[in-house]
Structures are given as C-alpha cells and as structure tokens.
Design an enzyme around this catalytic site. Structure first.
Site, mmCIF file in Angstrom:
data_model
loop_
_atom_site.group_PDB
_atom_site.id
_atom_site.type_symbol
_atom_site.label_atom_id
_atom_site.label_comp_id
_atom_site.label_asym_id
_atom_site.label_seq_id
_atom_site.Cartn_x
_atom_site.Cartn_y
_atom_site.Cartn_z
ATOM 1 N N HIS A 35 0.860 -1.184 0.000
ATOM 2 C CA HIS A 35 0.000 0.000 0.000
ATOM 3 C C HIS A 35 0.896 1.233 0.000
ATOM 4 C CE1 HIS A 35 1.063 0.132 4.202
ATOM 5 N NE2 HIS A 35 0.536 -1.072 4.402
ATOM 6 N N HIS A 89 4.033 1.344 2.258
ATOM 7 C CA HIS A 89 5.221 0.670 1.717
ATOM 8 C C HIS A 89 5.847 1.516 0.601
ATOM 9 C CE1 HIS A 89 2.683 -2.975 2.922
ATOM 10 N NE2 HIS A 89 3.774 -3.135 3.653
ATOM 11 N N GLY A 95 9.060 1.722 8.605
ATOM 12 C CA GLY A 95 8.015 2.686 8.946
ATOM 13 C C GLY A 95 7.840 2.853 10.451
ATOM 14 N N GLN A 96 7.572 4.073 10.831
ATOM 15 C CA GLN A 96 7.240 4.404 12.220
ATOM 16 C C GLN A 96 5.915 3.754 12.641
ATOM 17 O OE1 GLN A 96 8.605 5.778 14.725
ATOM 18 N NE2 GLN A 96 6.953 6.589 15.983
ATOM 19 N N ASP A 143 5.324 0.730 12.710
ATOM 20 C CA ASP A 143 5.757 -0.342 13.620
ATOM 21 C C ASP A 143 6.862 0.235 14.502
ATOM 22 O OD1 ASP A 143 4.299 -2.863 12.465
ATOM 23 O OD2 ASP A 143 5.032 -1.735 10.755
ATOM 24 N N MET A 198 -2.455 3.173 7.375
ATOM 25 C CA MET A 198 -2.495 2.129 6.345
ATOM 26 C C MET A 198 -1.852 0.857 6.865
ATOM 27 S SD MET A 198 -1.922 3.818 2.688
ATOM 28 C CE MET A 198 -3.009 5.123 2.157
HETATM 29 P P1 AMP Z 1 4.848 -4.955 6.596
HETATM 30 O O1 AMP Z 1 4.648 -5.372 5.153
HETATM 31 O O2 AMP Z 1 3.584 -4.699 7.318
HETATM 32 O O3 AMP Z 1 5.804 -5.857 7.330
HETATM 33 O O4 AMP Z 1 5.567 -3.545 6.543
HETATM 34 C C1 AMP Z 1 6.771 -3.358 5.843
HETATM 35 C C2 AMP Z 1 7.328 -2.008 6.168
HETATM 36 O O5 AMP Z 1 6.410 -0.993 5.804
HETATM 37 C C3 AMP Z 1 7.592 -1.832 7.679
HETATM 38 O O6 AMP Z 1 8.793 -1.094 7.861
HETATM 39 C C4 AMP Z 1 6.390 -1.033 8.124
HETATM 40 O O7 AMP Z 1 6.635 -0.245 9.268
HETATM 41 C C5 AMP Z 1 6.152 -0.152 6.915
HETATM 42 N N1 AMP Z 1 4.779 0.316 6.917
HETATM 43 C C6 AMP Z 1 3.650 -0.442 7.027
HETATM 44 N N2 AMP Z 1 2.557 0.346 7.071
HETATM 45 C C7 AMP Z 1 3.008 1.628 6.990
HETATM 46 C C8 AMP Z 1 2.365 2.897 7.014
HETATM 47 N N3 AMP Z 1 1.039 3.029 7.103
HETATM 48 N N4 AMP Z 1 3.145 4.000 6.925
HETATM 49 C C9 AMP Z 1 4.500 3.885 6.844
HETATM 50 N N5 AMP Z 1 5.153 2.724 6.830
HETATM 51 C C10 AMP Z 1 4.426 1.601 6.899
#
Ligand code: AMP
Length: 299
Positions: free
Chosen positions: A22, A25, A140-141, A143, A177
């Site tokens: 999304h 990412h 991303g912040q 997490d 998101m």
């Molecule tokens: P994930 O696919 O959920 O493991 O996330 C992959 C990376 O994208 C991680 O560093 C997350 O913190 C970052 N991320 C996920 N959602 C968001 C968001 N809404 N805003 C910024 N970064 C995000």
C-alpha cells in the site's frame, strides 16, 4: 539475489515488506529510490514472526498486484528489483541462525502480546541484510517498536547498515495504512477509526492543553476507544478490545508516568479477529521538536 547484488555498484537501499503493498510501503520505496543507486524491495510473509494463533495462513498475498504497484513506483529505473524468496531459501532445513534482541525493549507492548514476534523479525531482517548487503534499510514508524528493536540489533551486532525511519502514512480519514485493514468489514472499519481518533485526542491533550500526566491521557484514550455510545456499535458491529495503551519514552519505550520529554503513545486493539496497532509522537507543550523527531511525524 546474491548474483544480482554483485552487479550493483554504488549504494543499495533495502525495503523489507510482507507484501500486499500500500502507499505506506510505497513511501519507503520512493524514499529509497531518491536516496540510493539501487533499491531492493523484499516481499516475504515471514512465518517466524507470527504466533501459533495468529493470522499467518490468512495474511493477504497477491504477488502480481504487488509487482504491478512496484512497477509503477519504480518507473523506468532498471536499478530496482523485487526479491521474493521462498520459505526454504530463508529458512533452509536445519536453520539455527536466530538473532534476538533481549531486554525490556522486546519484552513490553508487542513483545508481551506476541511472544517470539521480535525474535522472528530480527532473525529475518538480519538474514535479509546478509543476503542483500544494503547500505540503508527503510522502516516505517507505523511499527514503532520494531523500528527501535531493529536499531538496537544493528548497534549490538555492529551491522554496517543505516536504519532510515519513515513517517506513518494514513488513509484520508486517519486510519493508519496496513495490509491487515483489508480484513475489516465496513462497520468494523468505522470502529477502527477510534484508534487514530484517540491518538489525536492524546496529542491535543499534551500539546495544546499541556497535560503531562500519562494516566490522565491513557484514561481519556481508553474511554474514547471503548465508548459504547458510538452509533456503529449499537448497529451490531463487533466491539473493540484493547490490548494496550501506553505512554513511553520515545527512544527507549520505557513507560513514562509524566510526559517531561518526547514520548510515544502506542496502542494495539482487536476488532473482531483483526489486530491493529498505531502510535503518535508527542512533545510536551513549549518543548521544541528536534529535527530527528520531525522526520518521524506524519507529512
Ligand atoms: P509490513 O509489510 O507490514 O511488514 O511492513 C513493511 C514495512 O512498511 C515496515 O517497515 C512497516 O513499518 C512499513 N509500513 C507499514 N505500514 C506503513 C504505514 N502506514 N506508513 C509507513 N510505513 C508503513
């Protein structure tokens, strides 16, 4: 991947993801493209960071969709690629190369509610670092605790990678998101807005009204989160269950009783079978924001 890596002169940026991409990412990907000569986006639903009763099986996966989104974000750059390893490649038979950050940073909050979660995260990210050998990695912040755990891992292991933190990207109505938002029914999605609303309430209490007592902020947030007078609840939407609401030191994530320094307000809640997290940085009234903190705030 390792053969491709040999053909990447200059700086390499890595964006680790679990796919179902999304805008959150893609904001990381764009920043990496702007910063680095080459960008690797990994897509891997990492089984070791899911608990036995969590959503590993139903976690959304759509590689074709992800690759199309990446194609449009990457434009005509030939210097970017998606790395989509299999489970066996990441965890070959006999795998024992676990990487763990110990101590309070991984024990509280997500660590307390998801035992073993951070061990899975640090293990997979350390392994991605060894395979891709990036100069910079983007996280991303959203997490927030994961970001701090990974920074600690890099420091403890003296890994030659710069961790670049990126602000949370939200939907226009404020919902942070997340790939998991697709689990929500329309009614549940309305309930989910309470997360970002309660964080906005906390930011207002601290930064405009000058409240510094964490327990006052936590109770105001809990009240908003659990308010059964919300019209969507009476319509029968599933209620929201709070895992935690916490006010913590922005860097160490230790619980703060009084907000006398930059703090992170973190929350996790379940709506039906969907678990969501969100957070906000707050700085006491009249205390200036450092440039570091600014870069973490929403744009
Ligand atoms: P994930 O696919 O959920 O493991 O996330 C992959 C990376 O994208 C991680 O560093 C997350 O913190 C970052 N991320 C996920 N959602 C968001 C968001 N809404 N805003 C910024 N970064 C995000």
């Amino acid at each position: 991947m390792q053969a491709e890596r040999e053909r990447m002169p200059g700086t390499v940026g890595l964006v680790p993801t679990m796919g179902f991409l999304h805008e959150g990412h893609l904001s990381l990907v764009r920043r990496a493209l702007a910063d680095c000569d080459h960008v690797v986006v990994s897509i891997f639903v990492n089984p070791t960071q899911f608990g036995p009763n969590e959503d590993l099986e139903r976690y959304p996966r759509d590689l074709n969709r992800d690759l199309k989104l990446l194609d449009s974000a990457l434009g005509t750059r030939h210097s970017a690629l998606a790395f989509v390893p299999t489970i066996d490649e990441m965890y070959p038979p006999g795998f024992a190369d676990w990487v763990e950050v110990k101590g309070p940073l991984t024990e509280r909050l997500e660590g307390a509610h998801r035992p073993g979660h951070f061990r899975g995260v640090t293990t997979v990210v350390a392994r991605l670092f060894r395979i891709v050998r990036p100069h910079r990695a983007y996280f991303g912040q959203k997490d927030a605790q994961q970001l701090r755990v990974l920074r600690r891992m890099v420091k403890e292991q003296r890994l030659p990678v710069d961790i670049i933190p990126m602000p949370i990207v939200c939907e226009p109505d404020g919902l942070a998101m997340s790939s998991r938002n697709m689990y929500l029914t329309p009614d549940q999605r309305v309930v989910a807005l309470r997360l970002s609303q309660s964080l906005r309430l906390a930011v207002e209490l601290v930064e405009e009204q000058g409240v510094t007592d964490s327990s006052a902020i936590i109770s105001a947030m809990r009240k908003h989160l659990s308010d059964s007078a919300h019209p969507e609840v009476s319509k029968g939407a599933s209620p929201l269950e709070i895992d935690y609401v916490s006010v913590a030191d922005e860097r160490t994530l230790e619980e703060l009783e009084t907000i006398d320094r930059p703090a992170l307000i973190l929350l996790a809640a379940r709506i039906g079978a969907t678990r969501l997290i969100d957070n906000a940085i707050v700085v006491p009234k009249d205390m200036p924001f450092s440039a570091d903190l600014r870069s973490l705030m929403e744009e």
